[in-house]
Design a protein around this motif. Sequence first.
Motif, PDB file in Angstrom:
ATOM      1  N   THR A 201      -6.052  -9.503   8.149  1.00 37.96           N
ATOM      2  CA  THR A 201      -5.100 -10.586   8.400  1.00 37.96           C
ATOM      3  C   THR A 201      -3.746 -10.261   7.793  1.00 37.96           C
ATOM      4  OG1 THR A 201      -6.898 -12.193   8.418  1.00 37.96           O
ATOM      5  CG2 THR A 201      -4.677 -13.053   8.075  1.00 37.96           C
ATOM      6  N   VAL A 202      -3.741  -9.755   6.567  1.00 41.41           N
ATOM      7  CA  VAL A 202      -2.486  -9.397   5.910  1.00 41.41           C
ATOM      8  C   VAL A 202      -1.783  -8.298   6.692  1.00 41.41           C
ATOM      9  CG1 VAL A 202      -1.529  -8.286   3.864  1.00 41.41           C
ATOM     10  CG2 VAL A 202      -3.136 -10.151   3.619  1.00 41.41           C
ATOM     11  N   GLY A 203      -2.520  -7.298   7.112  1.00 37.98           N
ATOM     12  CA  GLY A 203      -1.910  -6.200   7.861  1.00 37.98           C
ATOM     13  C   GLY A 203      -1.308  -6.662   9.168  1.00 37.98           C
ATOM     14  N   VAL A 204      -2.054  -7.492   9.892  1.00 40.52           N
ATOM     15  CA  VAL A 204      -1.551  -8.003  11.172  1.00 40.52           C
ATOM     16  C   VAL A 204      -0.351  -8.916  10.944  1.00 40.52           C
ATOM     17  CG1 VAL A 204      -2.129  -9.508  13.129  1.00 40.52           C
ATOM     18  CG2 VAL A 204      -3.728  -7.736  12.391  1.00 40.52           C
ATOM     19  N   THR A 205      -0.456  -9.807   9.950  1.00 41.91           N
ATOM     20  CA  THR A 205       0.648 -10.721   9.651  1.00 41.91           C
ATOM     21  C   THR A 205       1.900  -9.952   9.254  1.00 41.91           C
ATOM     22  OG1 THR A 205      -0.923 -12.388   8.915  1.00 41.91           O
ATOM     23  CG2 THR A 205       1.360 -12.675   8.232  1.00 41.91           C
ATOM     24  N   ALA A 206       1.745  -8.957   8.406  1.00 40.37           N
ATOM     25  CA  ALA A 206       2.892  -8.170   7.963  1.00 40.37           C
ATOM     26  C   ALA A 206       3.512  -7.421   9.132  1.00 40.37           C
ATOM     27  CB  ALA A 206       2.469  -7.192   6.871  1.00 40.37           C
ATOM     28  N   SER A 207       2.686  -6.886  10.003  1.00 43.05           N
ATOM     29  CA  SER A 207       3.202  -6.151  11.157  1.00 43.05           C
ATOM     30  C   SER A 207       3.935  -7.066  12.123  1.00 43.05           C
ATOM     31  CB  SER A 207       2.063  -5.461  11.910  1.00 43.05           C
ATOM     32  OG  SER A 207       1.443  -4.515  11.087  1.00 43.05           O
ATOM     33  N   LEU A 208       3.353  -8.251  12.400  1.00 47.89           N
ATOM     34  CA  LEU A 208       3.956  -9.171  13.352  1.00 47.89           C
ATOM     35  C   LEU A 208       5.206  -9.840  12.812  1.00 47.89           C
ATOM     36  CD1 LEU A 208       0.780 -10.864  14.856  1.00 47.89           C
ATOM     37  CD2 LEU A 208       2.192  -9.074  15.878  1.00 47.89           C
ATOM     38  N   SER A 209       5.246 -10.055  11.490  1.00 49.86           N
ATOM     39  CA  SER A 209       6.393 -10.750  10.916  1.00 49.86           C
ATOM     40  C   SER A 209       7.540  -9.804  10.600  1.00 49.86           C
ATOM     41  CB  SER A 209       5.978 -11.490   9.641  1.00 49.86           C
ATOM     42  OG  SER A 209       5.651 -10.562   8.626  1.00 49.86           O
ATOM     43  N   GLY A 210       7.302  -8.514  10.744  1.00 46.74           N
ATOM     44  CA  GLY A 210       8.354  -7.546  10.462  1.00 46.74           C
ATOM     45  C   GLY A 210       8.456  -7.189   8.997  1.00 46.74           C
ATOM     46  N   CYS A 211       7.525  -7.704   8.167  1.00 47.06           N
ATOM     47  CA  CYS A 211       7.558  -7.388   6.740  1.00 47.06           C
ATOM     48  C   CYS A 211       7.141  -5.951   6.486  1.00 47.06           C
ATOM     49  CB  CYS A 211       6.622  -8.309   5.965  1.00 47.06           C
ATOM     50  SG  CYS A 211       7.171 -10.005   5.938  1.00 47.06           S
ATOM     51  N   SER A 212       6.423  -5.406   7.398  1.00 43.08           N
ATOM     52  CA  SER A 212       5.899  -4.067   7.224  1.00 43.08           C
ATOM     53  C   SER A 212       6.500  -3.157   8.286  1.00 43.08           C
ATOM     54  CB  SER A 212       4.375  -4.094   7.358  1.00 43.08           C
ATOM     55  OG  SER A 212       3.866  -2.793   7.397  1.00 43.08           O
ATOM     56  N   SER A 213       7.445  -2.365   7.876  1.00 47.92           N
ATOM     57  CA  SER A 213       8.037  -1.424   8.805  1.00 47.92           C
ATOM     58  C   SER A 213       7.164  -0.177   8.849  1.00 47.92           C
ATOM     59  CB  SER A 213       9.443  -1.055   8.331  1.00 47.92           C
ATOM     60  OG  SER A 213       9.932   0.032   9.075  1.00 47.92           O
ATOM     61  N   ALA A 214       6.901   0.294  10.033  1.00 45.01           N
ATOM     62  CA  ALA A 214       6.103   1.512  10.165  1.00 45.01           C
ATOM     63  C   ALA A 214       6.961   2.749   9.974  1.00 45.01           C
ATOM     64  CB  ALA A 214       5.421   1.541  11.526  1.00 45.01           C
ATOM     65  N   GLN A 215       8.278   2.554   9.966  1.00 41.90           N
ATOM     66  CA  GLN A 215       9.196   3.684   9.847  1.00 41.90           C
ATOM     67  C   GLN A 215       9.363   4.102   8.387  1.00 41.90           C
ATOM     68  OE1 GLN A 215      10.423   5.335  12.484  1.00 41.90           O
ATOM     69  NE2 GLN A 215       9.140   3.916  13.649  1.00 41.90           N
ATOM     70  N   PRO A 216       9.264   5.395   8.115  1.00 41.85           N
ATOM     71  CA  PRO A 216       9.512   5.867   6.758  1.00 41.85           C
ATOM     72  C   PRO A 216      10.967   5.626   6.349  1.00 41.85           C
ATOM     73  CG  PRO A 216       8.440   7.558   8.083  1.00 41.85           C
ATOM     74  CD  PRO A 216       8.845   6.459   9.013  1.00 41.85           C
ATOM     75  N   ALA A 217      11.196   5.522   5.070  1.00 44.51           N
ATOM     76  CA  ALA A 217      12.552   5.382   4.539  1.00 44.51           C
ATOM     77  C   ALA A 217      13.336   6.652   4.849  1.00 44.51           C
ATOM     78  CB  ALA A 217      12.495   5.140   3.034  1.00 44.51           C
ATOM     79  N   ALA A 218      14.639   6.546   4.844  1.00 44.49           N
ATOM     80  CA  ALA A 218      15.499   7.702   5.113  1.00 44.49           C
ATOM     81  C   ALA A 218      15.193   8.822   4.118  1.00 44.49           C
ATOM     82  CB  ALA A 218      16.963   7.297   5.019  1.00 44.49           C
ATOM     83  N   GLY A 219      14.924  10.002   4.640  1.00 46.43           N
ATOM     84  CA  GLY A 219      14.634  11.155   3.799  1.00 46.43           C
ATOM     85  C   GLY A 219      13.182  11.259   3.359  1.00 46.43           C
ATOM     86  N   PHE A 220      12.334  10.341   3.826  1.00 43.72           N
ATOM     87  CA  PHE A 220      10.921  10.348   3.473  1.00 43.72           C
ATOM     88  C   PHE A 220      10.087  10.534   4.733  1.00 43.72           C
ATOM     89  CE2 PHE A 220      12.831   8.487  -0.201  1.00 43.72           C
ATOM     90  CZ  PHE A 220      12.005   8.816  -1.259  1.00 43.72           C
ATOM     91  N   MET A 221       8.862  11.013   4.545  1.00 45.68           N
ATOM     92  CA  MET A 221       7.972  11.248   5.680  1.00 45.68           C
ATOM     93  C   MET A 221       6.952  10.125   5.867  1.00 45.68           C
ATOM     94  SD  MET A 221       7.286  15.325   5.071  1.00 45.68           S
ATOM     95  CE  MET A 221       7.245  15.216   3.281  1.00 45.68           C
ATOM     96  N   VAL A 222       6.554   9.466   4.782  1.00 44.94           N
ATOM     97  CA  VAL A 222       5.504   8.455   4.842  1.00 44.94           C
ATOM     98  C   VAL A 222       5.954   7.131   4.210  1.00 44.94           C
ATOM     99  CG1 VAL A 222       3.151   7.878   4.116  1.00 44.94           C
ATOM    100  CG2 VAL A 222       3.695  10.217   4.796  1.00 44.94           C
ATOM    101  N   LEU A 223       6.501   7.189   3.020  1.00 46.56           N
ATOM    102  CA  LEU A 223       6.855   5.977   2.287  1.00 46.56           C
ATOM    103  C   LEU A 223       7.996   5.220   2.958  1.00 46.56           C
ATOM    104  CD1 LEU A 223       6.589   7.278  -1.385  1.00 46.56           C
ATOM    105  CD2 LEU A 223       4.949   5.849  -0.134  1.00 46.56           C
ATOM    106  N   ARG A 224       7.852   3.886   2.976  1.00 43.51           N
ATOM    107  CA  ARG A 224       8.836   3.015   3.602  1.00 43.51           C
ATOM    108  C   ARG A 224       9.754   2.423   2.532  1.00 43.51           C
ATOM    109  NH1 ARG A 224       3.920  -0.299   5.794  1.00 43.51           N
ATOM    110  NH2 ARG A 224       3.564  -0.026   3.588  1.00 43.51           N
TER     111      ARG A 224
END
Length: 175
Positions: free
Chosen positions: A23-46
């Motif tokens: 539920t947390v994962g889906v909620t975070a994904s749908l609400s935009g709280c969880s960006s799947a894109q890595p931070a600038a200059g990073f490969m995994v970490l957001r």
Amino acid sequence: MPTVLSRRELLKLGLGASLALTTVGVTASLSGCSSAQPAAGFMVLRDSDLGLLAVLLPAVIGPHPALADNESAADATLRQLDRSLAAMSPAIHKDVSELLDLLNLPLTRGPLTGVWGAWENASPGQIDAFLIRWRDSRFDLLRQGYKALNQLLSMAWYALPMAWAETGYPGPPRV
């Protein structure tokens, strides 16, 4: 005295925890709280992961002189962690992302950690209390989360040469 759970109670707890994480994962994904894109200059970490991990790092590592004296030590540690995560399986990426989402989502952060505001505004005492709470929790899921955070940050920190001097480690042998 520790509470002994029956097999049925343990299965219910595991199912409930799985549903909560989903539920947390889906909620975070749908609400935009969880960006799947890595931070600038990073490969995994957001971006959201970087803020959280930077706040947790001193509490996990402790009063290490290289961490206190070197302004770029935290950034170097997070970059090392990112490189390590990039070399791991997609399943590990997913698990780590779900854990960090759980800690970053305001809906779950407060009740699970005791940190009700942004991580950057948390006091060292609040962060220590959160880590102790998870380390000593009667719930295996929280203890596993503590171990994962502790191992990831420790692994990244002690992979850096700047961390070796205080421990007496001369570094890998030259070949």
